[in-house]
Write a protein that holds these residues in place. Structure first.
Motif: not given
Lengths: 162, 105
Positions: A39-43, A90-96, A148-162
């Motif tokens: 779900r986190t990865l999809a968001r 919508r995605w404020g909680d994912h903004l680091l 956008l770069g920060e969000a992509r970094k978070a996506e790469e590190r997301s456990p759902g991606k691994q």
């Protein structure tokens, strides 16, 4: 051995039952974690998609500014502001880190571009003003690209991606 | 009317900018710089053509919440503008780089 089993079958069944329950619990927990990660990865993917669109639009804005197509500039600005607002809502909680602030700064600059574009219909902009509006646009491009770069970094590190 | 709280905000922002705790950015307007806080508030500081400086706080939708300019706090806003300009344009970093190269040569 057979006697032992005969005499203690109730205890052995209890131990087996307990083991199965623990195993089921572990499996269920792992499944829940996997579902949350997915779900986190999809968001994150949706966030990246929206930020990607905003990034593309703010870059295109430069072309319309150079061509002084002020009515198109106004339309594009509204779209960019809408995207930034949507991302925070919508995605404020994912903004680091500074991403939330950077997005707001990009919105402030974009709104400033719209104000100048509106002014341009009443008076001719000076050369310095035209240069500055393009500098502002580039600053906003940098800020949104950074988010956008920060969000992509978070996506790469997301456990759902691994 | 400028309140003590408004003044404290400008003073704290001056201190934070001096300590490089605030990141300033140029806007689309000449001599105007901006920064944001908590993802909800924007601060704009700029200079009019006549040399006077202004300080504004806006909300997420760009609505002006606070505006400070002119006496009796003009000098503070002027100082804030100069610091914001230096930070936004990375003036100190440029000076450090130039000094470094001069010392090497």
């Amino acid at each position: 051995m057979a006697d032992f089993v005969k005499q203690n079958w109730g205890n052995l069944a209890s131990v087996l039952g307990l083991s199965v329950s623990v195993w089921v619990l572990i499996v269920a927990r792992k499944a829940r974690e996997a579902a949350e990660d997915a779900r986190t990865l999809a968001r994150l993917k949706s966030l990246i998609e929206e930020l990607g669109e905003a990034s593309g639009k703010i870059q295109q804005l430069g072309i319309f500014l150079r061509e002084q197509k002020w009515d198109v500039v106004q339309l594009r600005v509204e779209e960019i502001l809408g995207s930034c607002k949507l991302v925070v809502a919508r995605w404020g909680d994912h903004l680091l880190g500074d991403s939330r602030n950077n997005l707001l700064t990009a919105s402030t600059i974009t709104r400033d571009i719209a104000r100048i574009a509106a002014e341009s219909s009443m008076r001719q902009l000076t050369e310095a003003e035209r240069r500055q509006i393009l500098k502002g646009q580039l600053e906003a491009v940098d800020l949104i690209s950074g988010v956008l770069g920060e969000a992509r970094k978070a996506e790469e590190r997301s456990p759902g991606k691994q | 009317m400028t309140t003590d709280k408004d003044l404290e905000l400008v003073q704290q922002l001056i201190d934070a900018t001096k300590e490089a705790r605030v990141s300033w950015h140029p806007t689309a307007t000449l001599n105007q710089f901006t920064t944001s806080f908590k993802g909800r508030f924007g601060v704009l500081i700029g200079k009019y053509d006549n040399g006077d400086c202004y300080f504004r706080v806006v909300d997420e939708s760009g609505q002006e919440m606070l505006s400070i300019e002119g006496p009796p706090v003009g000098h503070l806003v002027d100082e804030m503008w100069e610091l914001a300009r230096r930070a936004a344009l990375n003036v100190d970093q440029a000076i450090d780089d130039i000094l470094q190269e001069l010392k090497r040569g």
